[in-house]
Design an enzyme around this catalytic site. Structure first.
Site, PDB file in Angstrom:
ATOM      1  N   LYS A 221       0.821  -1.212   0.000  1.00  0.00           N
ATOM      2  CA  LYS A 221       0.000   0.000   0.000  1.00  0.00           C
ATOM      3  C   LYS A 221       0.859   1.269   0.000  1.00  0.00           C
ATOM      4  CE  LYS A 221      -4.329  -1.455   0.012  1.00  0.00           C
ATOM      5  NZ  LYS A 221      -5.249  -1.387   1.163  1.00  0.00           N
ATOM      6  N   ARG A 255      -4.752  -9.904   3.633  1.00  0.00           N
ATOM      7  CA  ARG A 255      -4.948  -9.827   2.180  1.00  0.00           C
ATOM      8  C   ARG A 255      -3.639  -9.349   1.565  1.00  0.00           C
ATOM      9  NH1 ARG A 255      -6.449  -6.093  -1.758  1.00  0.00           N
ATOM     10  NH2 ARG A 255      -7.756  -6.968  -3.431  1.00  0.00           N
TER      11      ARG A 255
END
Length: 289
Positions: A221, A255
């Site tokens: 991210k 995830r």
């Protein structure tokens, strides 16, 4: 620490679930459409399963801004993929969608989890999952998917995210889902600055104490990259460090893009910590409320 998916109850006291990201999008932020072609998609799925994925998370539309993807296009990308996966692999299949019709048809094709980053904005979403006896991920987002949010402002970041997630848990329960069939995700980078995402990460224990399986989606991210000055292809170690620290703090579902590395991290932690110790640590955390 349990997750209920239909008739299956998964004990997450001393173990974690690894959710492999499996995109059927031509413009995903990380793999850039490498697995959009169906054959490539299936080969990637097989690799993720061999590497230790417990869940395959299929996505047909990226979360960020981009070209419009109609409902019919998303259905064409996702439903045949889910059907093929369910016939080939004995793992849980999740679908990353905010559309009720897409999750309904995906569940009919063999999916068991709806991963909705919109906070259940489509009114029929939860009803479809409850009818199929599936499970859901409730994710915090400030605006809505595919919309830029360059200046997110919160008066009480942690409190507002908690309230949002607990309201979505209540919505799920009112739709008929068992409480333990709801996972929660604070939504790193979804309507958050890097500083805000880091603050939410630092509060992982607080979210784990809410009593629902906590899913962490930090893999590659932007907040990790910006914190360390790393480009998109240089965030592997940062992503694995985030997995390790958040598991120690109570998260149990991850995830990720790097399934092999994540599997090794979570299995190592499970081997180090005795199951009784994990349980005692969690009871101590709960007693702080």
């Amino acid at each position: 620490m349990q997750l209920v998916v239909g008739e299956d109850t998964l004990d997450l006291t001393n173990t974690s679930l690894v959710m492999g990201v499996l995109n059927r999008t031509p413009d995903s932020f990380y793999d850039k459409g490498s697995y959009f072609a169906f054959d490539a998609f299936l080969k990637k799925a097989e690799a993720l399963v061999l590497e230790g994925a417990d869940i395959l998370d299929v996505g047909g539309v990226k979360a960020g801004p981009g070209d419009e993807v109609t409902e019919e296009e998303e259905l064409d990308r996702v439903v045949p993929a889910v059907e093929a996966l369910s016939k080939r692999f004995d793992v849980l299949i999740s679908v990353d969608t905010w559309r009720a019709r897409v999750i309904e048809e995906s569940l009919s094709a063999g999916a068991r989890i709806g991963n909705d980053i919109s906070g259940f904005a489509d009114p029929g979403y939860l009803d479809a999952v409850a009818k199929a006896r599936g499970a859901v991920v409730a994710t915090h987002i400030r605006l809505r998917p595919r919309v830029k949010d360059p200046n997110p402002i919160y008066s009480d970041l942690i409190g507002e995210v908690k309230d949002f997630l607990m309201a979505r848990v209540k919505m799920a329960e009112e739709a008929g889902l068992p409480p333990l069939s709801v996972m929660i995700d604070v939504g790193f980078d979804l309507g958050k600055t890097t500083e805000q995402s880091l603050a939410l990460f630092d509060a992982t224990e607080e979210f784990a104490r809410l009593g629902y399986a906590l899913l962490v989606s930090a893999s590659n991210k932007g907040f990790l990259g910006e914190s360390l000055g790393l480009d998109i292809n240089s965030r592997r170690e940062a992503s694995l460090a985030a997995v390790a620290l958040s598991m120690i703090r109570g998260a149990r579902i991850f995830r990720v893009h790097d399934v092999r590395g994540t599997r090794r991290v979570v299995d190592t932690l499970s081997a180090i910590f005795d199951p009784k110790e994990w349980g005692q640590r969690f009871k101590e955390h709960k007693s702080l409320d």
